[in-house]
Write a protein that holds these residues in place. Structure first.
Motif, mmCIF file in Angstrom:
data_model
loop_
_atom_site.group_PDB
_atom_site.id
_atom_site.type_symbol
_atom_site.label_atom_id
_atom_site.label_comp_id
_atom_site.label_asym_id
_atom_site.label_seq_id
_atom_site.Cartn_x
_atom_site.Cartn_y
_atom_site.Cartn_z
ATOM 1 N N ALA A 55 -39.575 -8.803 -46.620
ATOM 2 C CA ALA A 55 -39.948 -7.503 -47.190
ATOM 3 C C ALA A 55 -38.997 -7.133 -48.320
ATOM 4 C CB ALA A 55 -39.926 -6.416 -46.118
ATOM 5 N N ARG A 56 -37.805 -7.725 -48.325
ATOM 6 C CA ARG A 56 -36.781 -7.554 -49.362
ATOM 7 C C ARG A 56 -36.100 -6.188 -49.350
ATOM 8 N NH1 ARG A 56 -35.173 -12.229 -51.177
ATOM 9 N NH2 ARG A 56 -34.276 -11.209 -52.974
ATOM 10 N N GLU A 57 -36.744 -5.163 -48.811
ATOM 11 C CA GLU A 57 -36.111 -3.844 -48.734
ATOM 12 C C GLU A 57 -36.393 -3.251 -47.366
ATOM 13 O OE1 GLU A 57 -36.233 0.206 -51.304
ATOM 14 O OE2 GLU A 57 -36.095 -1.661 -52.442
ATOM 15 N N PHE A 58 -35.352 -2.653 -46.757
ATOM 16 C CA PHE A 58 -35.453 -2.155 -45.395
ATOM 17 C C PHE A 58 -34.299 -1.205 -45.146
ATOM 18 C CE2 PHE A 58 -34.013 -6.516 -45.827
ATOM 19 C CZ PHE A 58 -32.676 -6.414 -45.482
ATOM 20 N N PHE A 59 -34.225 -0.661 -43.934
ATOM 21 C CA PHE A 59 -33.138 0.230 -43.551
ATOM 22 C C PHE A 59 -32.177 -0.494 -42.626
ATOM 23 C CE2 PHE A 59 -36.505 3.435 -44.357
ATOM 24 C CZ PHE A 59 -35.847 4.163 -45.330
ATOM 25 N N LEU A 60 -30.887 -0.230 -42.791
ATOM 26 C CA LEU A 60 -29.859 -0.648 -41.852
ATOM 27 C C LEU A 60 -29.537 0.594 -41.029
ATOM 28 C CD1 LEU A 60 -27.668 -2.587 -40.766
ATOM 29 C CD2 LEU A 60 -26.209 -1.813 -42.636
ATOM 30 N N LEU A 61 -29.935 0.580 -39.743
ATOM 31 C CA LEU A 61 -29.718 1.723 -38.852
ATOM 32 C C LEU A 61 -28.362 1.559 -38.189
ATOM 33 C CD1 LEU A 61 -33.242 1.859 -37.159
ATOM 34 C CD2 LEU A 61 -32.463 3.037 -39.227
ATOM 35 N N LEU A 62 -27.459 2.471 -38.473
ATOM 36 C CA LEU A 62 -26.088 2.379 -37.993
ATOM 37 C C LEU A 62 -25.862 3.094 -36.671
ATOM 38 C CD1 LEU A 62 -24.501 2.995 -41.474
ATOM 39 C CD2 LEU A 62 -24.616 0.815 -40.258
ATOM 40 N N SER A 63 -26.825 3.907 -36.249
ATOM 41 C CA SER A 63 -26.697 4.618 -34.977
ATOM 42 C C SER A 63 -27.925 4.341 -34.123
ATOM 43 C CB SER A 63 -26.563 6.129 -35.216
ATOM 44 O OG SER A 63 -27.774 6.659 -35.708
ATOM 45 N N SER A 64 -27.782 4.514 -32.832
ATOM 46 C CA SER A 64 -28.901 4.246 -31.917
ATOM 47 C C SER A 64 -30.052 5.224 -32.123
ATOM 48 C CB SER A 64 -28.430 4.280 -30.465
ATOM 49 O OG SER A 64 -27.880 5.554 -30.168
ATOM 50 N N THR A 65 -29.748 6.417 -32.640
ATOM 51 C CA THR A 65 -30.799 7.411 -32.872
ATOM 52 C C THR A 65 -31.460 7.239 -34.242
ATOM 53 O OG1 THR A 65 -29.230 8.979 -33.820
ATOM 54 C CG2 THR A 65 -29.640 9.125 -31.440
ATOM 55 N N GLY A 66 -30.847 6.432 -35.109
ATOM 56 C CA GLY A 66 -31.401 6.245 -36.446
ATOM 57 C C GLY A 66 -31.018 7.330 -37.428
ATOM 58 N N LEU A 67 -30.134 8.251 -37.011
ATOM 59 C CA LEU A 67 -29.749 9.339 -37.901
ATOM 60 C C LEU A 67 -28.744 8.898 -38.963
ATOM 61 C CD1 LEU A 67 -29.531 12.290 -35.374
ATOM 62 C CD2 LEU A 67 -31.346 11.778 -37.013
ATOM 63 N N ALA A 68 -28.005 7.826 -38.700
ATOM 64 C CA ALA A 68 -27.085 7.266 -39.695
ATOM 65 C C ALA A 68 -27.697 5.956 -40.178
ATOM 66 C CB ALA A 68 -25.714 7.028 -39.075
ATOM 67 N N PHE A 69 -28.043 5.881 -41.450
ATOM 68 C CA PHE A 69 -28.705 4.693 -41.971
ATOM 69 C C PHE A 69 -28.408 4.518 -43.451
ATOM 70 C CE2 PHE A 69 -31.560 8.209 -42.639
ATOM 71 C CZ PHE A 69 -32.060 7.995 -43.905
ATOM 72 N N ARG A 70 -28.681 3.319 -43.953
ATOM 73 C CA ARG A 70 -28.573 3.022 -45.373
ATOM 74 C C ARG A 70 -29.805 2.226 -45.764
ATOM 75 N NH1 ARG A 70 -23.495 3.589 -47.963
ATOM 76 N NH2 ARG A 70 -24.833 3.364 -49.786
ATOM 77 N N ARG A 71 -30.387 2.553 -46.914
ATOM 78 C CA ARG A 71 -31.497 1.761 -47.446
ATOM 79 C C ARG A 71 -30.894 0.530 -48.101
ATOM 80 N NH1 ARG A 71 -36.981 3.978 -49.268
ATOM 81 N NH2 ARG A 71 -38.054 2.051 -49.813
ATOM 82 N N CYS A 72 -31.452 -0.647 -47.829
ATOM 83 C CA CYS A 72 -30.873 -1.908 -48.280
ATOM 84 C C CYS A 72 -31.908 -2.789 -48.958
ATOM 85 C CB CYS A 72 -30.346 -2.706 -47.091
ATOM 86 S SG CYS A 72 -29.154 -1.864 -46.098
ATOM 87 N N GLU A 73 -31.390 -3.749 -49.723
ATOM 88 C CA GLU A 73 -32.225 -4.829 -50.226
ATOM 89 C C GLU A 73 -31.543 -6.134 -49.865
ATOM 90 O OE1 GLU A 73 -32.695 -4.267 -54.406
ATOM 91 O OE2 GLU A 73 -30.598 -4.656 -54.846
ATOM 92 N N LEU A 74 -32.339 -7.140 -49.583
ATOM 93 C CA LEU A 74 -31.831 -8.444 -49.198
ATOM 94 C C LEU A 74 -31.205 -9.129 -50.404
ATOM 95 C CD1 LEU A 74 -31.679 -10.603 -46.962
ATOM 96 C CD2 LEU A 74 -33.860 -11.474 -47.840
ATOM 97 N N VAL A 75 -30.003 -9.690 -50.216
ATOM 98 C CA VAL A 75 -29.331 -10.449 -51.272
ATOM 99 C C VAL A 75 -29.388 -11.937 -50.957
ATOM 100 C CG1 VAL A 75 -27.141 -10.818 -52.480
ATOM 101 C CG2 VAL A 75 -27.798 -8.515 -51.784
ATOM 102 N N TRP A 76 -29.084 -12.305 -49.709
ATOM 103 C CA TRP A 76 -29.112 -13.708 -49.317
ATOM 104 C C TRP A 76 -29.346 -13.846 -47.816
ATOM 105 C CZ3 TRP A 76 -25.449 -14.896 -45.707
ATOM 106 C CH2 TRP A 76 -24.292 -14.111 -45.664
ATOM 107 N N ILE A 77 -29.824 -15.042 -47.426
ATOM 108 C CA ILE A 77 -29.989 -15.414 -46.017
ATOM 109 C C ILE A 77 -29.415 -16.809 -45.851
ATOM 110 C CG2 ILE A 77 -31.607 -15.983 -44.171
ATOM 111 C CD1 ILE A 77 -33.566 -14.031 -45.277
ATOM 112 N N ASP A 78 -28.660 -17.015 -44.783
ATOM 113 C CA ASP A 78 -28.138 -18.331 -44.426
ATOM 114 C C ASP A 78 -28.229 -18.445 -42.912
ATOM 115 O OD1 ASP A 78 -26.892 -20.779 -44.297
ATOM 116 O OD2 ASP A 78 -24.913 -20.056 -44.887
ATOM 117 N N GLY A 79 -29.286 -19.076 -42.430
ATOM 118 C CA GLY A 79 -29.527 -19.142 -40.986
ATOM 119 C C GLY A 79 -29.823 -17.764 -40.449
#
Length: 101
Positions: A55-79
């Motif tokens: 999808a290349r763009e998604f959210f990184l949820l930093l808390s279990s409730t989802g209230l702390a998050f950052r919108r991200c884009e994929l840079v690389w994958i290795d395994g």
């Protein structure tokens, strides 16, 4: 080594910190472990299938409730490892109001 080209200094985490990745439309979610983080991005170890990261763009949820998050884009994958860049919010144009959630 991949992920070593950061513009900001990174903080490596001594303990595993569970986080989640979630599609911007909310249709998928993957558990992962936050390995390190900087002001501009992070490195995570993804549990399960990484196919959804196409999808290349998604959210990184930093808390279990989802209230702390950052919108991200994929840079690389290795395994199971992935590097993400935090997407900055676009500045509002003059007279434009932020969307209410």
């Amino acid at each position: 080594m991949k992920g070593e080209n950061r513009k900001s200094s990174r903080v490596r985490l001594e303990h595993k910190h569970p986080v989640n990745l979630m599609g911007v439309d909310g249709t998928w979610r993957r558990s992962c472990v936050l390995l390190d983080v900087s002001a501009t991005g992070a490195k995570v170890e993804v549990e399960g299938s990484i196919d959804v990261l196409r999808a290349r763009e998604f959210f990184l949820l930093l808390s279990s409730t989802g209230l702390a998050f950052r919108r991200c884009e994929l840079v690389w994958i290795d395994g199971a490892m992935a590097g993400v860049r935090f997407v900055k919010a676009k500045p509002l144009k003059h007279g434009q109001q932020a969307a209410k959630v």
